[in-house]
Design a protein around this motif. Structure first.
Motif, PDB file in Angstrom:
ATOM      1  N   MET A 157       0.833  -1.202   0.000  1.00 36.20           N
ATOM      2  CA  MET A 157       0.000   0.000   0.000  1.00 36.20           C
ATOM      3  C   MET A 157       0.865   1.248   0.000  1.00 36.20           C
ATOM      4  SD  MET A 157      -2.893   1.335  -0.118  1.00 36.20           S
ATOM      5  CE  MET A 157      -3.188   3.073  -0.143  1.00 36.20           C
ATOM      6  N   SER A 158       1.884   1.258   0.887  1.00 35.86           N
ATOM      7  CA  SER A 158       2.720   2.457   0.949  1.00 35.86           C
ATOM      8  C   SER A 158       3.577   2.563  -0.305  1.00 35.86           C
ATOM      9  CB  SER A 158       3.603   2.436   2.187  1.00 35.86           C
ATOM     10  OG  SER A 158       4.484   1.341   2.112  1.00 35.86           O
ATOM     11  N   ASP A 159       3.979   1.376  -0.853  1.00 34.30           N
ATOM     12  CA  ASP A 159       4.727   1.412  -2.103  1.00 34.30           C
ATOM     13  C   ASP A 159       3.893   2.055  -3.193  1.00 34.30           C
ATOM     14  OD1 ASP A 159       6.851   0.223  -0.976  1.00 34.30           O
ATOM     15  OD2 ASP A 159       6.341  -1.810  -1.630  1.00 34.30           O
ATOM     16  N   PHE A 160       2.629   1.629  -3.207  1.00 32.71           N
ATOM     17  CA  PHE A 160       1.706   2.170  -4.210  1.00 32.71           C
ATOM     18  C   PHE A 160       1.603   3.682  -4.055  1.00 32.71           C
ATOM     19  CE2 PHE A 160      -2.534   3.552  -5.384  1.00 32.71           C
ATOM     20  CZ  PHE A 160      -2.627   3.073  -6.672  1.00 32.71           C
ATOM     21  N   ALA A 161       1.413   4.120  -2.803  1.00 30.67           N
ATOM     22  CA  ALA A 161       1.244   5.559  -2.574  1.00 30.67           C
ATOM     23  C   ALA A 161       2.504   6.321  -2.939  1.00 30.67           C
ATOM     24  CB  ALA A 161       0.867   5.802  -1.114  1.00 30.67           C
ATOM     25  N   GLN A 162       3.663   5.733  -2.618  1.00 29.18           N
ATOM     26  CA  GLN A 162       4.923   6.410  -2.928  1.00 29.18           C
ATOM     27  C   GLN A 162       5.101   6.562  -4.431  1.00 29.18           C
ATOM     28  OE1 GLN A 162       7.280   7.133  -0.018  1.00 29.18           O
ATOM     29  NE2 GLN A 162       7.484   8.694  -1.594  1.00 29.18           N
ATOM     30  N   THR A 163       4.786   5.479  -5.155  1.00 28.29           N
ATOM     31  CA  THR A 163       4.878   5.545  -6.614  1.00 28.29           C
ATOM     32  C   THR A 163       3.909   6.585  -7.157  1.00 28.29           C
ATOM     33  OG1 THR A 163       5.230   3.174  -6.483  1.00 28.29           O
ATOM     34  CG2 THR A 163       5.008   4.093  -8.661  1.00 28.29           C
ATOM     35  N   LEU A 164       2.731   6.633  -6.536  1.00 38.27           N
ATOM     36  CA  LEU A 164       1.715   7.599  -6.953  1.00 38.27           C
ATOM     37  C   LEU A 164       2.248   9.023  -6.822  1.00 38.27           C
ATOM     38  CD1 LEU A 164      -1.327   7.546  -7.783  1.00 38.27           C
ATOM     39  CD2 LEU A 164      -1.811   8.141  -5.414  1.00 38.27           C
ATOM     40  N   ILE A 165       2.919   9.290  -5.687  1.00 38.27           N
ATOM     41  CA  ILE A 165       3.438  10.644  -5.451  1.00 38.27           C
ATOM     42  C   ILE A 165       4.488  10.996  -6.503  1.00 38.27           C
ATOM     43  CG2 ILE A 165       4.802  12.037  -3.853  1.00 38.27           C
ATOM     44  CD1 ILE A 165       3.354  10.485  -1.617  1.00 38.27           C
ATOM     45  N   THR A 166       5.406  10.041  -6.752  1.00 40.76           N
ATOM     46  CA  THR A 166       6.421  10.300  -7.785  1.00 40.76           C
ATOM     47  C   THR A 166       5.755  10.528  -9.134  1.00 40.76           C
ATOM     48  OG1 THR A 166       7.657   8.621  -6.598  1.00 40.76           O
ATOM     49  CG2 THR A 166       8.660   9.490  -8.579  1.00 40.76           C
ATOM     50  N   ALA A 167       4.769   9.682  -9.447  1.00 41.23           N
ATOM     51  CA  ALA A 167       4.110   9.789 -10.745  1.00 41.23           C
ATOM     52  C   ALA A 167       3.450  11.148 -10.905  1.00 41.23           C
ATOM     53  CB  ALA A 167       3.096   8.668 -10.925  1.00 41.23           C
ATOM     54  N   ILE A 168       2.858  11.659  -9.827  1.00 38.69           N
ATOM     55  CA  ILE A 168       2.197  12.963  -9.926  1.00 38.69           C
ATOM     56  C   ILE A 168       3.230  14.055 -10.165  1.00 38.69           C
ATOM     57  CG2 ILE A 168       0.926  14.698  -8.597  1.00 38.69           C
ATOM     58  CD1 ILE A 168      -0.651  12.419  -7.355  1.00 38.69           C
ATOM     59  N   ALA A 169       4.362  13.974  -9.443  1.00 42.17           N
ATOM     60  CA  ALA A 169       5.408  14.997  -9.628  1.00 42.17           C
ATOM     61  C   ALA A 169       5.959  14.947 -11.047  1.00 42.17           C
ATOM     62  CB  ALA A 169       6.526  14.791  -8.613  1.00 42.17           C
ATOM     63  N   ILE A 170       6.317  13.728 -11.500  1.00 39.60           N
ATOM     64  CA  ILE A 170       6.884  13.596 -12.843  1.00 39.60           C
ATOM     65  C   ILE A 170       5.844  13.986 -13.891  1.00 39.60           C
ATOM     66  CG2 ILE A 170       7.959  11.986 -14.467  1.00 39.60           C
ATOM     67  CD1 ILE A 170       9.724  12.129 -12.221  1.00 39.60           C
ATOM     68  N   ALA A 204       7.544  -3.075   7.949  1.00 40.90           N
ATOM     69  CA  ALA A 204       7.264  -1.663   8.204  1.00 40.90           C
ATOM     70  C   ALA A 204       7.772  -0.810   7.055  1.00 40.90           C
ATOM     71  CB  ALA A 204       7.925  -1.235   9.510  1.00 40.90           C
ATOM     72  N   ARG A 205       6.928   0.061   6.572  1.00 36.01           N
ATOM     73  CA  ARG A 205       7.312   0.947   5.478  1.00 36.01           C
ATOM     74  C   ARG A 205       6.966   2.362   5.871  1.00 36.01           C
ATOM     75  NH1 ARG A 205       6.944  -2.394   0.933  1.00 36.01           N
ATOM     76  NH2 ARG A 205       8.522  -3.981   1.283  1.00 36.01           N
ATOM     77  N   GLN A 206       7.651   3.280   5.243  1.00 39.13           N
ATOM     78  CA  GLN A 206       7.321   4.678   5.493  1.00 39.13           C
ATOM     79  C   GLN A 206       6.913   5.344   4.193  1.00 39.13           C
ATOM     80  OE1 GLN A 206      10.508   6.668   7.516  1.00 39.13           O
ATOM     81  NE2 GLN A 206       9.234   6.757   9.346  1.00 39.13           N
ATOM     82  N   LEU A 207       5.921   6.176   4.301  1.00 41.07           N
ATOM     83  CA  LEU A 207       5.507   6.954   3.145  1.00 41.07           C
ATOM     84  C   LEU A 207       5.947   8.393   3.394  1.00 41.07           C
ATOM     85  CD1 LEU A 207       3.904   7.481   0.558  1.00 41.07           C
ATOM     86  CD2 LEU A 207       1.892   7.745   1.974  1.00 41.07           C
ATOM     87  N   VAL A 208       6.802   8.895   2.505  1.00 42.99           N
ATOM     88  CA  VAL A 208       7.345  10.231   2.705  1.00 42.99           C
ATOM     89  C   VAL A 208       6.819  11.151   1.610  1.00 42.99           C
ATOM     90  CG1 VAL A 208       9.437  11.595   2.893  1.00 42.99           C
ATOM     91  CG2 VAL A 208       9.425   9.229   3.661  1.00 42.99           C
ATOM     92  N   ILE A 209       6.248  12.279   2.030  1.00 45.56           N
ATOM     93  CA  ILE A 209       5.878  13.292   1.048  1.00 45.56           C
ATOM     94  C   ILE A 209       6.949  14.365   1.109  1.00 45.56           C
ATOM     95  CG2 ILE A 209       4.133  14.956   0.358  1.00 45.56           C
ATOM     96  CD1 ILE A 209       2.051  13.173   1.564  1.00 45.56           C
ATOM     97  N   GLY A 210       7.786  14.411   0.082  1.00 46.71           N
ATOM     98  CA  GLY A 210       8.932  15.306   0.115  1.00 46.71           C
ATOM     99  C   GLY A 210       8.573  16.712  -0.302  1.00 46.71           C
ATOM    100  N   MET A 211       9.372  17.648   0.209  1.00 47.79           N
ATOM    101  CA  MET A 211       9.201  19.066  -0.112  1.00 47.79           C
ATOM    102  C   MET A 211       9.280  19.290  -1.626  1.00 47.79           C
ATOM    103  SD  MET A 211       9.240  22.152   1.310  1.00 47.79           S
ATOM    104  CE  MET A 211       9.818  23.807   1.070  1.00 47.79           C
ATOM    105  N   VAL A 212      10.300  18.657  -2.254  1.00 50.51           N
ATOM    106  CA  VAL A 212      10.539  18.935  -3.660  1.00 50.51           C
ATOM    107  C   VAL A 212       9.349  18.506  -4.518  1.00 50.51           C
ATOM    108  CG1 VAL A 212      11.981  18.304  -5.631  1.00 50.51           C
ATOM    109  CG2 VAL A 212      13.032  18.892  -3.461  1.00 50.51           C
ATOM    110  N   ASP A 213       8.816  17.315  -4.209  1.00 56.16           N
ATOM    111  CA  ASP A 213       7.662  16.842  -4.978  1.00 56.16           C
ATOM    112  C   ASP A 213       6.495  17.824  -4.875  1.00 56.16           C
ATOM    113  OD1 ASP A 213       8.891  14.619  -5.926  1.00 56.16           O
ATOM    114  OD2 ASP A 213       8.230  13.318  -4.289  1.00 56.16           O
ATOM    115  N   THR A 265       5.263  12.390   7.069  1.00 57.58           N
ATOM    116  CA  THR A 265       5.720  11.011   7.037  1.00 57.58           C
ATOM    117  C   THR A 265       4.633  10.127   7.643  1.00 57.58           C
ATOM    118  OG1 THR A 265       7.891  11.902   7.530  1.00 57.58           O
ATOM    119  CG2 THR A 265       7.673   9.524   7.564  1.00 57.58           C
ATOM    120  N   PHE A 266       4.260   9.100   6.937  1.00 62.17           N
ATOM    121  CA  PHE A 266       3.269   8.156   7.448  1.00 62.17           C
ATOM    122  C   PHE A 266       3.941   6.803   7.591  1.00 62.17           C
ATOM    123  CE2 PHE A 266       1.129  11.214   4.750  1.00 62.17           C
ATOM    124  CZ  PHE A 266       0.192  11.738   5.629  1.00 62.17           C
TER     125      PHE A 266
END
Lengths: 386, 319
Positions: free
Chosen positions: B1-14, B156-165, B147-148
């Motif tokens: 789930m967190s992998d999915f969300a992380q990829t989603l965040i990158t995809a939105i930025a890119i 355990a995984r972490q979901l990070v929403i970065g400043m740059v994104d 950070t979630f």
């Protein structure tokens, strides 16, 4: 379409002229092969009078020039004659090159136990090489068919992007192939199963290909390419292709199967590009995925543009010129492409139809005479089409 | 789930980057009907221009190249890069494309390839940008805004929403909104749309076609510059100007424009996100080696099914 009317006159003249040309070359059956025979004779003379490419730098250049002409003239069938815009020609070349290289490399391993050159001039190794080049051409032609299919629905720039995408896909796929098998025992012990999918060296490239290419093969194949291209241009199939370039809708209305002409152009061009790829691979001994990239394709596009779209002799001259030029500019390596780029832009601004337009070298003189006689409008049909 | 969300965040930025670049392609295509191959090189100019500006401006203002300067410095560099690229875009259009306004499209296309080669190789010269990659000094701190945590123990995984994104997304979105306003709400936008609809008729209606075309180029180049700036924010190591990576970036953005329906401003944005999603999720769930293959395969498939793109309208050609 305003210039369409003014071009009709010269168009009709061109058709009449090529009809005359066709009558001239139309003999009974075998006479058509005479130019090819002459070409092969010249290739033989070149091969035996000049030092081997391994020993002479100039011979190497001469060899590369021959290969580049084959590539440029074949691309000209798609870009010049049919008026499509392919910028993935290096992709076909890489497909042919890799196919041919893997056949001679693994073939000679299995047949003779090593990858060194086998047999002398026209020896068994040479025939394996020739077969591999033809196979490379055929595989490339199949790829050309696949790429040609979208051209039925797409035109102009969209098609350009698809061909470009094709070249890129080829490049990426080649990068993902496994490392070469260099040891004959390793190949024999595990069996032929490991050749599927073929290990082609991945991003490092396919190296250690036996260097079978020589001036004889290059210039014989060049002679065949030139004759085929010229005969195609003055045949009914070629004229259908030219009509597709001039105006697709009008051509369709006249009963030309435009879809078929486009695909044929792609297949023929890809075949020769594949053969040239085989020659190239066995000339330098290496092919790498970046040979399929669009930067390579641009080189051939530039040649067809400079030479004149559809002019075989013009494209040949441009190919020679643009292959020799960087050799002369070797000391100014970083300026080479700047010169290319400026050449391209200035060419488009000053002489958009290319050096020779749609004409051949020898037609230029006739044209001047005719111009003096009639002093009529001289808009080349290539300029229509916006 | 967190992998999915992380990829989603990158995809939105890119995706927002692709959308920014695709807008430039689609606007030029809409008006002049040719692929501006040099557009990806404007992105390169934006990226390298931001770099050259930063390494000169930062020491002049008394900041080190390793520390993060205040936000206004980053904004100023972005603006300067946009103005610089806008000027270059204007010049290119004036010198290379305008003389060919009445020439066949293929000629303009080839000229565009020439301009692209020219920009790439001039950029490679040692006294311009040089032929070696460089590292962009940090203009933004890449700290995590949120950070979630998911799962426990081993998984355990972490979901990070970065400043740059977030910065990329907000900058790109606000630029696109400005674009949207310009094209659909201003007089200039009406002129642009009229020219793209029919150049000759627009000229007869008193629209200064040349000026509108120039403006389109400036606008597209500025968006490309912003994209270049944002790219070096996300990936600070800048490849040399003629590197294939830039051409591929431009190509994918063009593919985005085509997929969305070329000439359609909203389509370009949609296409940008579609491309980024396919690329990022394909890379994550299938194999990252083939990420370029997914994009081009998608392009070929969409063109075969709907040659005018997702939002494009088909125009029948009349004799």
């Amino acid at each position: 379409m305003m210039r369409g009317t003014s071009s009709v006159g010269s168009d009709a003249a061109a058709v009449a002229k090529s009809e005359a040309a066709e009558v001239a070359v139309k003999g009974n059956g075998w006479t058509g092969l005479i130019p090819i025979a002459i070409g092969i004779l010249i290739a033989l003379v070149l091969h035996f009078s000049l030092p081997a490419p391994q020993r002479s730098y100039n011979t190497q250049i001469l060899q590369i020039i021959g290969i580049v002409i084959v590539l440029a003239v074949s691309l000209n069938i798609v870009n010049g004659m049919t008026g499509q815009f392919s910028i993935g020609h290096a992709g076909f070349m890489a497909v042919g090159g890799y196919t041919a290289a893997s056949i001679t490399y693994y073939g000679s391993m299995l047949l003779w136990g090593s990858t060194v050159k086998h047999g002398g001039f026209l020896g068994s190794g040479d025939w394996l090489f020739l077969g591999s080049c033809l196979a490379g051409g055929l595989v490339a032609a199949i790829a050309g068919y696949v790429v040609g299919l979208p051209s039925l629905r797409l035109r102009g720039d969209y098609l350009a992007i698809v061909t470009l995408g094709f070249g890129e896909i080829i490049r990426v796929v080649l990068q993902q192939t496994g490392p070469l098998i260099e040891d004959i025992e390793a190949l024999q012990s595990v069996g032929l199963k490991q050749l599927v999918p073929p290990p082609l060296g991945g991003s490092l490239g396919f190296s250690g290909i036996p260097k079978y290419t020589n001036l004889f093969w290059v210039y014989s194949i060049l002679a065949i390419t030139l004759v085929v291209a010229y005969r195609l241009k003055s045949s009914s199939a070629g004229r259908s292709m030219i009509s597709v370039r001039e105006d697709e809708i009008a051509a369709q209305a006249m009963g030309v199967n435009i879809a078929r002409q486009k695909v044929t152009a792609f297949v023929v061009a890809a075949f020769f590009a594949g053969v040239a790829g085989g020659l190239f691979a066995h000339s330098t001994g290496t092919v790498s995925p970046k040979d399929a990239g669009f930067q390579q394709s641009f080189d051939y596009v530039i040649m067809t543009v400079l030479g004149g779209r559809g002019s075989i002799s013009g494209v040949t001259l441009a190919a020679v010129f643009l292959t020799v030029l960087p050799e002369l500019l070797r000391d100014f390596e970083q300026y080479r492409l700047i010169v290319y780029a400026l050449l391209l832009i200035i060419m488009m601004l000053v002489r958009p139809q290319g050096l020779l337009g749609i004409h051949e070298v020898w037609e230029m003189f006739n044209r001047r005479r005719r111009k003096a006689e009639t002093s009529g409008s001289d808009v080349s049909p290539a300029e229509v089409g916006s | 789930m967190s992998d999915f969300a992380q990829t989603l965040i990158t995809a939105i930025a890119i995706g927002s980057l692709y959308a920014l670049i695709a807008l430039g392609y689609t606007m030029v295509y809409g008006i002049l009907k040719f692929i501006n191959f040099a557009h990806s090189d404007i992105v390169v100019l934006g990226a390298w221009g931001s770099y050259s500006l930063s390494v000169r401006v930062l020491p002049a203002l008394g900041y080190g190249l390793k520390e993060v300067p205040p936000v206004w410095v980053a904004l100023m560099i972005l603006l300067l890069a946009m103005i610089f690229c806008g000027a270059i875009g204007f010049t290119i259009e004036r010198l290379a494309y305008r003389p060919l306004r009445r020439a066949p499209r293929l000629n303009v296309l080839i000229t565009a390839i020439g301009v692209s080669l020219l920009l790439q190789n001039v950029g490679q010269l040692s006294f311009v940008f040089g032929a070696s990659p460089q590292d962009m000094p940090p203009l933004l701190s890449d700290r995590a805004l949120a950070t979630f945590s998911f799962g426990e123990g081993e998984s355990a995984r972490q979901l990070v929403i970065g400043m740059v994104d977030v910065v990329i997304f907000t900058t790109a979105t606000s630029l696109m909104l400005i674009m949207q306003y310009l094209v659909f709400r201003t007089k200039l936008g009406v002129a642009m749309r009229a020219v793209s609809f029919n150049t000759d008729t627009a000229a007869l209606m008193g629209i200064p076609v040349d000026r509108v075309v120039s403006f389109t180029f400036v606008l597209g180049s500025m968006l490309a510059a912003a994209a270049g700036f944002l790219i070096v924010m996300k990936y600070p190591s800048i490849s040399q100007p003629a590197h294939t990576i830039w051409v591929l970036l431009g190509l994918k953005a063009f593919v985005a424009a085509v997929i969305g329906g070329i000439g359609n401003v909203r389509g370009a944005v949609l296409g940008g996100f579609v491309i980024a999603f396919v690329e990022q999720f394909g890379a994550f769930y299938v194999s990252s080696n083939y990420r370029d293959v997914y994009v081009f395969t998608l392009l070929i498939l969409i063109l075969l099914v709907k040659p005018s793109g997702l939002l494009g309208s088909t125009l029948r050609e009349k004799v």
